[in-house]
Design a protein around this motif. Sequence first.
Motif, PDB file in Angstrom:
ATOM      1  N   ARG A   1     -12.014 -24.214 -35.269  1.00 31.01           N
ATOM      2  CA  ARG A   1     -12.341 -23.517 -36.514  1.00 31.01           C
ATOM      3  C   ARG A   1     -13.280 -22.343 -36.288  1.00 31.01           C
ATOM      4  NH1 ARG A   1     -10.025 -27.776 -37.118  1.00 31.01           N
ATOM      5  NH2 ARG A   1      -8.941 -28.461 -39.011  1.00 31.01           N
ATOM      6  N   GLY A   2     -13.286 -21.830 -35.061  1.00 33.02           N
ATOM      7  CA  GLY A   2     -13.967 -20.578 -34.776  1.00 33.02           C
ATOM      8  C   GLY A   2     -15.407 -20.700 -34.336  1.00 33.02           C
ATOM      9  N   ILE A   3     -15.889 -21.899 -34.123  1.00 37.72           N
ATOM     10  CA  ILE A   3     -17.271 -22.083 -33.667  1.00 37.72           C
ATOM     11  C   ILE A   3     -17.252 -22.196 -32.145  1.00 37.72           C
ATOM     12  CG2 ILE A   3     -19.289 -23.596 -33.745  1.00 37.72           C
ATOM     13  CD1 ILE A   3     -18.404 -24.440 -36.551  1.00 37.72           C
ATOM     14  N   ASP A   4     -18.034 -21.347 -31.467  1.00 38.22           N
ATOM     15  CA  ASP A   4     -18.000 -21.391 -30.004  1.00 38.22           C
ATOM     16  C   ASP A   4     -18.585 -22.704 -29.488  1.00 38.22           C
ATOM     17  OD1 ASP A   4     -20.883 -21.133 -29.218  1.00 38.22           O
ATOM     18  OD2 ASP A   4     -20.721 -19.216 -30.229  1.00 38.22           O
ATOM     19  N   LYS A   5     -18.298 -23.015 -28.230  1.00 41.47           N
ATOM     20  CA  LYS A   5     -18.626 -24.325 -27.674  1.00 41.47           C
ATOM     21  C   LYS A   5     -20.129 -24.604 -27.690  1.00 41.47           C
ATOM     22  CE  LYS A   5     -17.738 -27.280 -23.666  1.00 41.47           C
ATOM     23  NZ  LYS A   5     -17.073 -27.391 -22.355  1.00 41.47           N
ATOM     24  N   LYS A   6     -20.930 -23.614 -27.321  1.00 38.79           N
ATOM     25  CA  LYS A   6     -22.370 -23.827 -27.261  1.00 38.79           C
ATOM     26  C   LYS A   6     -22.939 -24.119 -28.649  1.00 38.79           C
ATOM     27  CE  LYS A   6     -26.617 -21.804 -25.410  1.00 38.79           C
ATOM     28  NZ  LYS A   6     -27.204 -20.664 -24.674  1.00 38.79           N
ATOM     29  N   GLN A   7     -22.529 -23.346 -29.626  1.00 41.06           N
ATOM     30  CA  GLN A   7     -23.003 -23.575 -30.987  1.00 41.06           C
ATOM     31  C   GLN A   7     -22.474 -24.910 -31.520  1.00 41.06           C
ATOM     32  OE1 GLN A   7     -21.799 -20.612 -33.836  1.00 41.06           O
ATOM     33  NE2 GLN A   7     -23.228 -21.309 -35.399  1.00 41.06           N
ATOM     34  N   GLY A   8     -21.241 -25.233 -31.173  1.00 43.14           N
ATOM     35  CA  GLY A   8     -20.669 -26.500 -31.615  1.00 43.14           C
ATOM     36  C   GLY A   8     -21.433 -27.685 -31.065  1.00 43.14           C
ATOM     37  N   LYS A   9     -21.802 -27.620 -29.771  1.00 45.69           N
ATOM     38  CA  LYS A   9     -22.614 -28.692 -29.181  1.00 45.69           C
ATOM     39  C   LYS A   9     -23.941 -28.834 -29.905  1.00 45.69           C
ATOM     40  CE  LYS A   9     -23.152 -29.252 -24.815  1.00 45.69           C
ATOM     41  NZ  LYS A   9     -23.439 -28.981 -23.370  1.00 45.69           N
ATOM     42  N   ALA A  10     -24.584 -27.695 -30.193  1.00 49.01           N
ATOM     43  CA  ALA A  10     -25.876 -27.737 -30.876  1.00 49.01           C
ATOM     44  C   ALA A  10     -25.750 -28.372 -32.255  1.00 49.01           C
ATOM     45  CB  ALA A  10     -26.464 -26.332 -30.984  1.00 49.01           C
ATOM     46  N   LEU A  11     -24.671 -28.039 -32.975  1.00 44.79           N
ATOM     47  CA  LEU A  11     -24.457 -28.612 -34.307  1.00 44.79           C
ATOM     48  C   LEU A  11     -24.259 -30.120 -34.232  1.00 44.79           C
ATOM     49  CD1 LEU A  11     -22.080 -25.932 -35.903  1.00 44.79           C
ATOM     50  CD2 LEU A  11     -24.439 -26.460 -36.603  1.00 44.79           C
ATOM     51  N   LEU A  12     -23.456 -30.567 -33.286  1.00 42.40           N
ATOM     52  CA  LEU A  12     -23.206 -32.006 -33.169  1.00 42.40           C
ATOM     53  C   LEU A  12     -24.461 -32.764 -32.737  1.00 42.40           C
ATOM     54  CD1 LEU A  12     -19.698 -31.999 -31.445  1.00 42.40           C
ATOM     55  CD2 LEU A  12     -20.220 -32.588 -33.827  1.00 42.40           C
ATOM     56  N   LEU A  13     -25.214 -32.177 -31.834  1.00 47.96           N
ATOM     57  CA  LEU A  13     -26.433 -32.838 -31.384  1.00 47.96           C
ATOM     58  C   LEU A  13     -27.480 -32.877 -32.489  1.00 47.96           C
ATOM     59  CD1 LEU A  13     -26.686 -31.391 -27.764  1.00 47.96           C
ATOM     60  CD2 LEU A  13     -26.085 -33.729 -28.428  1.00 47.96           C
ATOM     61  N   TYR A  14     -27.556 -31.799 -33.270  1.00 43.22           N
ATOM     62  CA  TYR A  14     -28.506 -31.814 -34.381  1.00 43.22           C
ATOM     63  C   TYR A  14     -28.098 -32.847 -35.432  1.00 43.22           C
ATOM     64  CZ  TYR A  14     -31.555 -30.593 -38.171  1.00 43.22           C
ATOM     65  OH  TYR A  14     -32.489 -30.672 -39.170  1.00 43.22           O
ATOM     66  N   ALA A  15     -26.799 -32.984 -35.677  1.00 47.04           N
ATOM     67  CA  ALA A  15     -26.332 -34.004 -36.618  1.00 47.04           C
ATOM     68  C   ALA A  15     -26.722 -35.399 -36.143  1.00 47.04           C
ATOM     69  CB  ALA A  15     -24.817 -33.909 -36.784  1.00 47.04           C
ATOM     70  N   PHE A  16     -26.685 -35.588 -34.818  1.00 47.23           N
ATOM     71  CA  PHE A  16     -27.086 -36.866 -34.244  1.00 47.23           C
ATOM     72  C   PHE A  16     -28.581 -37.097 -34.407  1.00 47.23           C
ATOM     73  CE2 PHE A  16     -28.984 -38.842 -30.427  1.00 47.23           C
ATOM     74  CZ  PHE A  16     -28.426 -40.112 -30.503  1.00 47.23           C
ATOM     75  N   ALA A  17     -29.381 -36.064 -34.154  1.00 44.93           N
ATOM     76  CA  ALA A  17     -30.840 -36.220 -34.119  1.00 44.93           C
ATOM     77  C   ALA A  17     -31.503 -36.042 -35.472  1.00 44.93           C
ATOM     78  CB  ALA A  17     -31.439 -35.208 -33.133  1.00 44.93           C
TER      79      ALA A  17
END
Length: 417
Positions: free
Chosen positions: A373-389
């Motif tokens: 959906r157009g989110i680059d990998k680095k930003q996507g990782k940050a989003l998922l990790l923030y959702a976790f934390a």
Amino acid sequence: MTTITKDNITDSLLATVHPNGNSEAAQVIRENGFPTTKHEEYKFTNITKRIESKIQSFQQAKPLGLTQQDVSKAMIKDLDADVVVFNNGQFSAELSSLGEGYAVTNVTNSEAPFSIKDLYDDSYLALNKASFEKGVFIQIPKNKVLDKPVLLLNLVKANDGQLITPKLWIDCAENTEAVFIEQTVSQDEQAYLLNGSVEIKTASNSHIHYYRVQNQNNEALEVNNLLTDIHRDSTFTSFVLSLEGDMIRNNVTLNLLDSGCEGNMYGLYLLGGKTHVDNHTNVDHTKPHSESNELYKGVLADTSRGVFNGKIFVREDAQKTNAFQQNNNILLSDEATINTKPQLEIWADDVKCSHGCTTGQLDEEALFYLQARGIDKKQGKALLLYAFAGDVLEHLKIEAFKEYCIDLVQKKLGTNF
């Protein structure tokens, strides 16, 4: 100043004991020495060996030539707070900005107002009790609600003194409310040992929050003990955010001593490089109708290491206890390590208790979904990790401090992972 060798670290640290220091604590050190991996409580955290390798000599750290400008630079953005300044571990009244309605006093080693017994004899806790020169005693009188948080700001620098020993007592009378925020700021990149201790008593119907941020230089070694006695109808909440440092050990003990008590412990550790963080927690339920909640989460990258050891004790008289504990971790590299051990010891039969831990990797399917959906990998990782934390941060009460922690977490996840 005493030079360290591998054979005399106990003698080296004992040499820093104050002449009027706690003799019982000094005896603990003489009898036990300092822990190695042969000690069960330090099985995965050999901080004694790390101290030997990093610090060449020991003496009590002396106050720095700090100014009000140094304090202003270290302040948390937009945080409206009273400020208690520690200068290399020692209280500085002239640099502090204190509110009204509560007392902050210097206490010498021989004037300790009270002592909370930990669940086990820890030589680093004993060293703090035996070696500090001046501690701080904060007293909140009956029916007092502090309208501002109290920022405990410790500005530290290795300089010629390698052992920094802040010591704090907080006595909260009946019907009080307060939020304390502890922050240590490194003034240089040199190695030091910060060996701190906080003891807190809460009387009936008191509601106390104690928050801590660990974001020091990459050479910092730290051992911290937070000990509490919690009484009838009181709540106590601790929170620790661990981001930077060489090796950090956090011991948190909550003693629930009466009915209607509630103890909460929340922790978040985001570790990269070679950073090592060990969280050891103890909750002791001694009376009926008490509750504890514990949630620690970790994200570990590179060759970092995390340790979580959580103990819940439910005594025979502590019927109708509710106790919950959870530790969740994400490993982002094959070299990152987590050792986790949740524990329950229950002697009562009418209780609701649970504990658990999980360790896994980032959800690659969720990451692929975001990339599609157009989110680059680095930003996507940050989003998922923030959702976790992020759910750990939701327990913070002070909005400006919460935003500060969110910003630290997002920067850490966005740039370092």
